[in-house]
Write a protein that holds these residues in place. Structure first.
Motif, PDB file in Angstrom:
ATOM      1  N   PRO A 195      44.444  15.778 121.216  1.00  0.00           N
ATOM      2  CA  PRO A 195      43.913  17.113 120.940  1.00  0.00           C
ATOM      3  C   PRO A 195      44.116  17.536 119.485  1.00  0.00           C
ATOM      4  CG  PRO A 195      45.925  17.266 122.237  1.00  0.00           C
ATOM      5  CD  PRO A 195      45.570  15.815 122.160  1.00  0.00           C
ATOM      6  N   VAL A 196      43.097  17.302 118.672  1.00  0.00           N
ATOM      7  CA  VAL A 196      43.157  17.657 117.252  1.00  0.00           C
ATOM      8  C   VAL A 196      43.434  19.148 117.085  1.00  0.00           C
ATOM      9  CG1 VAL A 196      41.827  17.756 115.104  1.00  0.00           C
ATOM     10  CG2 VAL A 196      41.659  15.746 116.588  1.00  0.00           C
ATOM     11  N   ARG A 197      42.912  19.945 118.002  1.00  0.00           N
ATOM     12  CA  ARG A 197      43.145  21.391 117.937  1.00  0.00           C
ATOM     13  C   ARG A 197      44.635  21.700 117.969  1.00  0.00           C
ATOM     14  NH1 ARG A 197      39.771  25.248 121.854  1.00  0.00           N
ATOM     15  NH2 ARG A 197      38.185  24.511 120.396  1.00  0.00           N
ATOM     16  N   ASP A 198      45.361  21.018 118.851  1.00  0.00           N
ATOM     17  CA  ASP A 198      46.810  21.241 118.936  1.00  0.00           C
ATOM     18  C   ASP A 198      47.521  20.764 117.670  1.00  0.00           C
ATOM     19  OD1 ASP A 198      46.376  22.222 121.446  1.00  0.00           O
ATOM     20  OD2 ASP A 198      47.280  20.543 122.523  1.00  0.00           O
ATOM     21  N   GLU A 199      47.059  19.628 117.140  1.00  0.00           N
ATOM     22  CA  GLU A 199      47.681  19.090 115.926  1.00  0.00           C
ATOM     23  C   GLU A 199      47.437  20.017 114.736  1.00  0.00           C
ATOM     24  OE1 GLU A 199      48.052  14.758 113.752  1.00  0.00           O
ATOM     25  OE2 GLU A 199      46.072  15.400 114.410  1.00  0.00           O
ATOM     26  N   ALA A 200      46.198  20.489 114.606  1.00  0.00           N
ATOM     27  CA  ALA A 200      45.871  21.393 113.504  1.00  0.00           C
ATOM     28  C   ALA A 200      46.637  22.702 113.636  1.00  0.00           C
ATOM     29  CB  ALA A 200      44.369  21.652 113.462  1.00  0.00           C
ATOM     30  N   GLU A 201      46.723  23.205 114.861  1.00  0.00           N
ATOM     31  CA  GLU A 201      47.465  24.452 115.079  1.00  0.00           C
ATOM     32  C   GLU A 201      48.933  24.293 114.703  1.00  0.00           C
ATOM     33  OE1 GLU A 201      49.645  26.931 118.543  1.00  0.00           O
ATOM     34  OE2 GLU A 201      48.330  25.284 119.097  1.00  0.00           O
ATOM     35  N   ALA A 202      49.552  23.190 115.162  1.00  0.00           N
ATOM     36  CA  ALA A 202      50.971  22.967 114.880  1.00  0.00           C
ATOM     37  C   ALA A 202      51.211  22.832 113.380  1.00  0.00           C
ATOM     38  CB  ALA A 202      51.447  21.713 115.610  1.00  0.00           C
ATOM     39  N   ALA A 203      50.327  22.094 112.703  1.00  0.00           N
ATOM     40  CA  ALA A 203      50.481  21.903 111.257  1.00  0.00           C
ATOM     41  C   ALA A 203      50.276  23.209 110.508  1.00  0.00           C
ATOM     42  CB  ALA A 203      49.487  20.851 110.763  1.00  0.00           C
TER      43      ALA A 203
END
Length: 365
Positions: free
Chosen positions: A279-287
């Motif tokens: 989930p790129v969305r989760d990765e982008a959000e976390a970053a």
């Protein structure tokens, strides 16, 4: 020790609600002003569509909503350009530098310059081996490799001595090494016992899909045109492998990764047995949350977010990390990505796949 952290998509409300649409193009160079500036260097546009289609708009929205100025550029797969962009960001005195390195050497050079300028660095998605980044945000890459191997074995079924070709990612990308490590944790015992036979494991420089297809065809020809399954490290390489197989009128289980539209269509069509959804969305959000905390000077808050540790085998230090989980996607689970709004039915079901989509209950616009 590594601890995998599962980020909830619901957390996006914290950053993304009411953000509006983000442009896809490269942002203009921000002027110095009261807003903290976060520098982001994306790696390329060719190894995966995710960088421009997902990461850029998601990160831009999150930073804008938090009143942080994003200074985001794409290195276009060029080490010299990567270095030039980093130099400009450091000159502009960004509050934090978030990079997806093209290689360990290129990433390390940027780390050293940023450290000299007292600018914290986040390694995004890829780790710079031997580097000095304060933080890392990415997926549990060993687990991704394990999922790929599990998927391949399930697709092979009971076929003793099945001949396997591995088409791996770039040897300069530590993630590729970890994917392979995860695969081997499942497959090595099968190779050793003879339950499966490894024809060859071939890394592909720069994750180049065209090169991957050429190397696969060469290995296949040298093996007398025989193969029973292919470990392809991502959907791009899987697509190149599938093109060669089709040319030779072969269809065998092929793995992938990234759950790209092309990869999912190949899974639905039966040309690719599995992909792995990260989930790129989760990765982008976390970053974004991590970078925002650092940009605001909240280092304690940043440490509270990066509760995992990733061991750098070169520097032998533990990097404060956010490590995210992934999901194996098979033909009968593609629908879950549709129901979650990750991909649209119209993208999946065109070009002769309408009947398959109907069978899998994938409907809608």
């Amino acid at each position: 020790m590594r601890r995998r952290v599962m980020a909830s998509s619901a957390c996006l409300l914290f950053l993304l609600t009411a953000c509006g649409d983000a442009g896809q193009g490269s942002p203009t160079l921000p002027t110095r002003g009261p807003k903290p500036i976060v520098g982001v260097i994306l790696p390329d546009r060719t190894t995966s569509t995710r960088w421009e289609e997902q990461d850029r708009p998601l990160l831009t929205q999150a930073f804008n909503y938090a009143d942080i100025e994003p200074f985001m550029e794409n290195a276009e797969g060029d080490e010299a350009k990567f270095a030039q962009i980093a130099d400009e960001m450091i000159r502009r005195k960004v509050k934090v530098l978030m990079i997806t390195p093209l290689s360990a050497a290129g990433g390390l050079a940027v780390h050293k310059k940023a450290k000299a300028a007292n600018i914290p660095v986040i390694d995004y998605d890829r780790v710079t081996l031997g580097g000095t980044a304060e933080y890392h945000v990415g997926f549990d890459s060993v687990n991704v490799g394990q999922l790929q191997a599990d998927g391949l074995m399930a697709c092979l079924g009971d076929k003793p001595g099945a001949q396997i070709i591995e088409i791996q990612g770039a040897p300069t990308d530590h993630n590729a090494t970890l994917f392979t490590q995860g695969q081997k944790s499942r497959l090595s015992s099968k190779y050793d016992s003879g339950a499966l036979r490894l024809v060859k494991s071939q890394p592909v420089a720069d994750w180049n899909n065209d090169l991957g297809g050429q190397l696969f065809e060469q290995i296949l020809n040298e093996n007398g045109g025989k193969v029973d399954g292919v470990v392809a490290a991502n959907d791009g390489l899987a697509g190149a492998v599938i093109a060669v197989l089709k040319k030779k009128n072969l269809r065998v289980p092929v793995t992938g990764q990234d759950a790209t539209v092309d990869g999912l269509r190949a899974v639905l069509g039966g040309d690719q047995c599995v992909t792995v959804y990260k989930p790129v969305r989760d990765e982008a959000e976390a970053a974004a949350r991590l970078a925002i905390a650092i940009a605001r000077g909240d280092l304690e808050g940043a440490d509270d977010l990066a509760t995992g540790n990733l061991r750098d085998p070169v520097s032998r230090r533990d990097i404060k990390s956010v490590l995210l989980g992934a999901t194996l996607i098979k033909k009968d689970s593609v629908r879950t990505l549709v129901t979650e709004g990750i991909v649209k039915p119209a993208e999946l079901c065109a070009g002769g796949l309408a009947q398959v989509c109907a069978q899998q209950d994938i409907v809608g616009g």
